[in-house]
Every structure is written in C-alpha cells, then in structure tokens.
Design a protein around this motif. Structure first.
Motif, PDB file in Angstrom:
ATOM      1  N   LYS A 149       0.877  -1.171   0.000  1.00 57.41           N
ATOM      2  CA  LYS A 149       0.000   0.000   0.000  1.00 57.41           C
ATOM      3  C   LYS A 149       0.909   1.214   0.000  1.00 57.41           C
ATOM      4  O   LYS A 149       2.001   1.166   0.569  1.00 57.41           O
ATOM      5  CB  LYS A 149      -0.922   0.021   1.216  1.00 57.41           C
ATOM      6  CG  LYS A 149      -1.993  -1.045   1.183  1.00 57.41           C
ATOM      7  CD  LYS A 149      -2.927  -0.919   2.362  1.00 57.41           C
ATOM      8  CE  LYS A 149      -3.963  -2.040   2.294  1.00 57.41           C
ATOM      9  NZ  LYS A 149      -4.809  -2.043   3.480  1.00 57.41           N
ATOM     10  N   PHE A 150       0.465   2.283  -0.623  1.00 58.88           N
ATOM     11  CA  PHE A 150       1.284   3.492  -0.643  1.00 58.88           C
ATOM     12  C   PHE A 150       0.420   4.706  -0.351  1.00 58.88           C
ATOM     13  O   PHE A 150      -0.804   4.693  -0.530  1.00 58.88           O
ATOM     14  CB  PHE A 150       2.038   3.643  -1.976  1.00 58.88           C
ATOM     15  CG  PHE A 150       1.173   3.778  -3.196  1.00 58.88           C
ATOM     16  CD1 PHE A 150       0.965   5.025  -3.776  1.00 58.88           C
ATOM     17  CD2 PHE A 150       0.598   2.666  -3.789  1.00 58.88           C
ATOM     18  CE1 PHE A 150       0.174   5.157  -4.910  1.00 58.88           C
ATOM     19  CE2 PHE A 150      -0.188   2.787  -4.927  1.00 58.88           C
ATOM     20  CZ  PHE A 150      -0.404   4.038  -5.495  1.00 58.88           C
ATOM     21  N   ILE A 151       1.069   5.741   0.153  1.00 61.61           N
ATOM     22  CA  ILE A 151       0.390   6.986   0.489  1.00 61.61           C
ATOM     23  C   ILE A 151       0.851   8.028  -0.519  1.00 61.61           C
ATOM     24  O   ILE A 151       2.030   8.103  -0.850  1.00 61.61           O
ATOM     25  CB  ILE A 151       0.657   7.399   1.964  1.00 61.61           C
ATOM     26  CG1 ILE A 151      -0.185   8.596   2.364  1.00 61.61           C
ATOM     27  CG2 ILE A 151       2.135   7.607   2.231  1.00 61.61           C
ATOM     28  CD1 ILE A 151      -0.219   8.850   3.881  1.00 61.61           C
ATOM     29  N   HIS A 152      -0.106   8.784  -1.037  1.00 66.33           N
ATOM     30  CA  HIS A 152       0.202   9.751  -2.088  1.00 66.33           C
ATOM     31  C   HIS A 152      -0.906  10.790  -2.161  1.00 66.33           C
ATOM     32  O   HIS A 152      -1.961  10.641  -1.556  1.00 66.33           O
ATOM     33  CB  HIS A 152       0.347   9.032  -3.440  1.00 66.33           C
ATOM     34  CG  HIS A 152      -0.874   8.286  -3.888  1.00 66.33           C
ATOM     35  ND1 HIS A 152      -1.393   8.394  -5.153  1.00 66.33           N
ATOM     36  CD2 HIS A 152      -1.692   7.413  -3.248  1.00 66.33           C
ATOM     37  CE1 HIS A 152      -2.455   7.620  -5.274  1.00 66.33           C
ATOM     38  NE2 HIS A 152      -2.653   7.020  -4.131  1.00 66.33           N
ATOM     39  N   SER A 153      -0.657  11.832  -2.913  1.00 62.53           N
ATOM     40  CA  SER A 153      -1.687  12.823  -3.190  1.00 62.53           C
ATOM     41  C   SER A 153      -2.128  12.598  -4.628  1.00 62.53           C
ATOM     42  O   SER A 153      -1.318  12.658  -5.552  1.00 62.53           O
ATOM     43  CB  SER A 153      -1.158  14.247  -3.009  1.00 62.53           C
ATOM     44  OG  SER A 153      -2.210  15.173  -3.186  1.00 62.53           O
ATOM     45  N   THR A 154      -3.392  12.308  -4.795  1.00 65.11           N
ATOM     46  CA  THR A 154      -3.917  11.954  -6.104  1.00 65.11           C
ATOM     47  C   THR A 154      -4.958  12.947  -6.597  1.00 65.11           C
ATOM     48  O   THR A 154      -5.740  13.482  -5.810  1.00 65.11           O
ATOM     49  CB  THR A 154      -4.514  10.525  -6.089  1.00 65.11           C
ATOM     50  OG1 THR A 154      -5.083  10.239  -7.365  1.00 65.11           O
ATOM     51  CG2 THR A 154      -5.596  10.369  -5.028  1.00 65.11           C
ATOM     52  N   SER A 155      -4.948  13.151  -7.899  1.00 64.46           N
ATOM     53  CA  SER A 155      -5.979  13.992  -8.513  1.00 64.46           C
ATOM     54  C   SER A 155      -7.186  13.138  -8.884  1.00 64.46           C
ATOM     55  O   SER A 155      -8.170  13.649  -9.401  1.00 64.46           O
ATOM     56  CB  SER A 155      -5.422  14.691  -9.761  1.00 64.46           C
ATOM     57  OG  SER A 155      -5.017  13.728 -10.715  1.00 64.46           O
ATOM     58  N   GLY A 156      -7.108  11.842  -8.611  1.00 62.93           N
ATOM     59  CA  GLY A 156      -8.189  10.903  -8.935  1.00 62.93           C
ATOM     60  C   GLY A 156      -9.361  11.004  -7.979  1.00 62.93           C
ATOM     61  O   GLY A 156      -9.614  12.042  -7.361  1.00 62.93           O
ATOM     62  N   LYS A 157     -10.045   9.887  -7.830  1.00 62.27           N
ATOM     63  CA  LYS A 157     -11.287   9.824  -7.062  1.00 62.27           C
ATOM     64  C   LYS A 157     -11.158  10.396  -5.648  1.00 62.27           C
ATOM     65  O   LYS A 157     -12.013  11.138  -5.183  1.00 62.27           O
ATOM     66  CB  LYS A 157     -11.749   8.366  -6.983  1.00 62.27           C
ATOM     67  CG  LYS A 157     -13.186   8.203  -6.613  1.00 62.27           C
ATOM     68  CD  LYS A 157     -13.651   6.757  -6.452  1.00 62.27           C
ATOM     69  CE  LYS A 157     -12.963   5.770  -7.344  1.00 62.27           C
ATOM     70  NZ  LYS A 157     -13.432   4.393  -7.174  1.00 62.27           N
ATOM     71  N   ALA A 158     -10.081  10.075  -4.952  1.00 63.04           N
ATOM     72  CA  ALA A 158      -9.900  10.572  -3.581  1.00 63.04           C
ATOM     73  C   ALA A 158      -9.588  12.065  -3.562  1.00 63.04           C
ATOM     74  O   ALA A 158      -9.842  12.748  -2.583  1.00 63.04           O
ATOM     75  CB  ALA A 158      -8.787   9.809  -2.879  1.00 63.04           C
ATOM     76  N   HIS A 159      -9.026  12.582  -4.627  1.00 62.52           N
ATOM     77  CA  HIS A 159      -8.681  13.988  -4.813  1.00 62.52           C
ATOM     78  C   HIS A 159      -7.985  14.590  -3.585  1.00 62.52           C
ATOM     79  O   HIS A 159      -8.414  15.587  -3.015  1.00 62.52           O
ATOM     80  CB  HIS A 159      -9.900  14.821  -5.197  1.00 62.52           C
ATOM     81  CG  HIS A 159      -9.516  16.080  -5.910  1.00 62.52           C
ATOM     82  ND1 HIS A 159      -9.046  16.077  -7.196  1.00 62.52           N
ATOM     83  CD2 HIS A 159      -9.489  17.368  -5.503  1.00 62.52           C
ATOM     84  CE1 HIS A 159      -8.764  17.313  -7.553  1.00 62.52           C
ATOM     85  NE2 HIS A 159      -9.017  18.119  -6.543  1.00 62.52           N
ATOM     86  N   GLY A 160      -6.892  13.927  -3.194  1.00 66.12           N
ATOM     87  CA  GLY A 160      -6.113  14.410  -2.065  1.00 66.12           C
ATOM     88  C   GLY A 160      -5.204  13.320  -1.548  1.00 66.12           C
ATOM     89  O   GLY A 160      -5.003  12.291  -2.207  1.00 66.12           O
ATOM     90  N   VAL A 161      -4.665  13.534  -0.357  1.00 64.26           N
ATOM     91  CA  VAL A 161      -3.755  12.558   0.252  1.00 64.26           C
ATOM     92  C   VAL A 161      -4.572  11.359   0.704  1.00 64.26           C
ATOM     93  O   VAL A 161      -5.549  11.496   1.443  1.00 64.26           O
ATOM     94  CB  VAL A 161      -2.968  13.181   1.432  1.00 64.26           C
ATOM     95  CG1 VAL A 161      -2.083  12.130   2.095  1.00 64.26           C
ATOM     96  CG2 VAL A 161      -2.138  14.374   0.960  1.00 64.26           C
ATOM     97  N   THR A 162      -4.156  10.190   0.240  1.00 71.69           N
ATOM     98  CA  THR A 162      -4.879   8.956   0.516  1.00 71.69           C
ATOM     99  C   THR A 162      -3.922   7.777   0.529  1.00 71.69           C
ATOM    100  O   THR A 162      -2.769   7.899   0.101  1.00 71.69           O
ATOM    101  CB  THR A 162      -5.995   8.732  -0.533  1.00 71.69           C
ATOM    102  OG1 THR A 162      -6.822   7.656  -0.124  1.00 71.69           O
ATOM    103  CG2 THR A 162      -5.431   8.459  -1.914  1.00 71.69           C
ATOM    104  N   ILE A 163      -4.396   6.644   1.009  1.00 72.15           N
ATOM    105  CA  ILE A 163      -3.627   5.394   0.986  1.00 72.15           C
ATOM    106  C   ILE A 163      -4.300   4.491  -0.044  1.00 72.15           C
ATOM    107  O   ILE A 163      -5.511   4.305  -0.028  1.00 72.15           O
ATOM    108  CB  ILE A 163      -3.603   4.723   2.370  1.00 72.15           C
ATOM    109  CG1 ILE A 163      -2.917   5.656   3.377  1.00 72.15           C
ATOM    110  CG2 ILE A 163      -2.908   3.367   2.302  1.00 72.15           C
ATOM    111  CD1 ILE A 163      -3.072   5.244   4.823  1.00 72.15           C
TER     112      ILE A 163
END
Length: 181
Positions: A149-163
């Motif tokens: 699992k990784f933690i990142h900031s995504t422009s996708g569905k979560a639109h923010g910092v998520t795991i």
C-alpha cells in the motif's frame, strides 16, 4: 552483568563496522563471529535508526490524510500535488529531495519491488499507462501478505492525500522504486 553488557555492545559495534578482525584481540574474534552469525548481512547500527525514521516518516505522512489535491503545490494549508506531498514529507526529516516526480527517478538508490521497504518512493507514469513517461510518485506505506500500500496525493477519485493498494492499475503504471532512507 554491566561488564558483559558493555563488552557485548563493544563487540557488536566493531562487528557491525567491519573492523572486528583488525581491532579486537584474537580471543574475542570468535565470540564476535558467534554473536553476529544470525544477524542479517545488512545489519548495522543504523538499521534501528532507519526503521524508526520510516515509522516516523509514515506517521507524519499519515497525519496529512485528506488534505486536498492541488496542482503544483507543496503547502499543507492549500494542498499537495503528488511530488509536492512526497517532497514535503521527506523535507520535514531533513532529506533534500526533488520537487518534481520526474526528478525522483534520479534520486536515492534504485531497488526492486521484492526488496521494497516502508518509506521507499514508488515512481509511476502519469494517468495513462501507455505513455511511459514519469508523472506520479507515492511513498510505500505498508507491506504485508496482501501486498503493498502506498500513500500519495492523487488527482483521482480521492482527490487528495490517501492510501492506495498497489493494484493492477498502478502495477501497469509502475516505472521504478527508489530508497531514500
């Protein structure tokens, strides 16, 4: 007991630095071999420190879950893009890391997924896996029998910092993994 503990610490210190053969008297060299025989080849005094750093790093990164995605930003009050988040996390611990996802591919030491550790940086293509150009980064959050699992900031569905799970979609985008810690 105190003397034995001091001697043991001394022996481990010199065994881990590779100087046991040249610094310790011959009578202690065999003891060092016995005491260190079951240690992993990479064991050294910094191993606990690295482990602590990765735990602290992940705890700090986790404290930012939910901060919104914001293109070209590395400010937790406003938001993060992917590389802004990763660079902000590492910079908090005194690491000089790049600000762009492309530059992360030339940072740290390249490793393999089989040797991945918590705190390593995953480097991906942009959102289109067919375009093999670096465009996204994240930090390995956990590794267990279920996978990475990784933690990142995504422009996708979560639109923010998520795991996120390192699933088939991210496997298709995977470019490389680097160790910075």
């Amino acid at each position: 007991m105190k003397k034995a503990l001091i001697l043991f610490s001394f022996l481990i210190l010199f065994a881990s630095t590779g100087k046991a053969q040249t610094v310790l008297p011959a009578q202690y060299q065999e003891l060092v071999k016995k005491l260190t025989a079951n240690l992993p080849k990479s064991a050294n005094l910094n191993q606990k420190e690295s482990s602590t750093n990765s735990t602290s790093l992940i705890d700090f990164a986790k404290s930012m879950l939910g901060i919104p995605y914001r293109y070209a930003t590395s400010n937790p009050k406003i938001g993060f893009d992917c590389s802004g988040f990763v660079s902000y996390v590492f910079s908090n611990f005194g690491f000089k890391v790049p600000r762009s996802s492309v530059e992360f591919s030339a940072t740290g030491k390249v490793t393999s997924l089989e040797n991945a550790k918590v705190g390593d940086v995953l480097i991906f293509t942009g959102s289109n896996p067919r375009v093999r150009r670096i465009g996204h980064v994240g930090i390995v959050y956990s590794i267990d029998s279920e996978g990475i699992k990784f933690i990142h900031s995504t422009s996708g569905k979560a639109h923010g910092v998520t795991i996120t799970e390192f699933n088939e979609y991210y496997k298709s985008r995977f470019m490389k993994i680097v160790t910075i810690l």
